[in-house]
Scaffold this active site. Structure first.
Site, PDB file in Angstrom:
ATOM      1  N   ARG A  59      -4.676  18.355 -70.659  1.00 10.63           N
ATOM      2  CA  ARG A  59      -4.735  18.127 -69.211  1.00 10.63           C
ATOM      3  C   ARG A  59      -5.515  19.106 -68.338  1.00 10.63           C
ATOM      4  NH1 ARG A  59       0.416  15.712 -70.361  1.00 10.63           N
ATOM      5  NH2 ARG A  59       1.400  17.529 -69.706  1.00 10.63           N
ATOM      6  N   GLU A  96      10.889  25.536 -77.601  1.00  8.18           N
ATOM      7  CA  GLU A  96      11.954  25.444 -77.670  1.00  8.18           C
ATOM      8  C   GLU A  96      12.663  25.117 -79.115  1.00  8.18           C
ATOM      9  OE1 GLU A  96      15.630  22.816 -75.151  1.00  8.18           O
ATOM     10  OE2 GLU A  96      13.753  22.666 -74.744  1.00  8.18           O
TER      11      GLU A  96
END
Length: 171
Positions: A59, A96
């Site tokens: 994006r 994460e």
């Protein structure tokens, strides 16, 4: 900026439970809002000495390309592994849960180039940090890390404290 925020759709529990996803497609489909976002982002760069805009997959490409065009600057792309056809340099970073890698063509940046790295979203800062490290591996200088959206509660800006950071919309 508050008017632009109205064009960002919030989708709960996407891509997984507990995540509030900030969807830019509602901004992109509104030509006035999209133009305003690009103009604001370009204005944040206009007064800086910049040699190159880098768009981060995927994006970030949406914003980097019209900004580069608007400012008359060259554009290059930071991609996921295996997407660039010529010789690349890569940088891995932690997520994460696991790791990710990004790549840049070896001839994308010249030593001393002043570079703006553009992406749609600043969350934890991992992708932006890896992108900045790629620029530095080439001997380039990060003039600015530029984002449309910054998620304040994820403290990505803190991870990037050694770099100039600008974001248009803060959530």
């Amino acid at each position: 900026m508050e008017e632009l925020k109205k064009h960002i759709r919030a989708i709960p529990d996407f891509p997984k439970k507990g995540i509030l996803f900030r969807d830019i497609t509602t901004l992109l489909k509104n030509k006035e809002a999209f133009r305003e976002a690009i103009d604001i982002m370009a204005d944040l760069i206009r007064s800086k000495k910049v040699d190159l805009i880098l768009g981060v997959e995927s994006r970030g490409f949406i914003f980097a390309a019209p900004i580069a065009y608007n400012l008359g600057l060259p554009l290059n792309l930071i991609r996921k592994p295996g997407k660039l056809p010529a010789e690349t340099i890569s940088e891995s970073y932690s997520l994460e849960y696991g790791e990710n890698t990004i790549e840049l063509h070896k001839d994308a940046i010249r030593k001393g180039d002043k570079v703006v790295i553009c992406d749609d979203l600043l969350a934890t800062g991992g992708t932006a940090m890896a992108s900045a490290h790629l620029v530095e591996k080439f001997g380039g200088e990060v003039s600015l890390l530029l984002f449309l959206i910054e998620l304040m509660d994820l403290d990505g800006r803190e991870k990037l404290k050694d770099y100039p950071v600008e974001s248009v919309l803060k959530f």
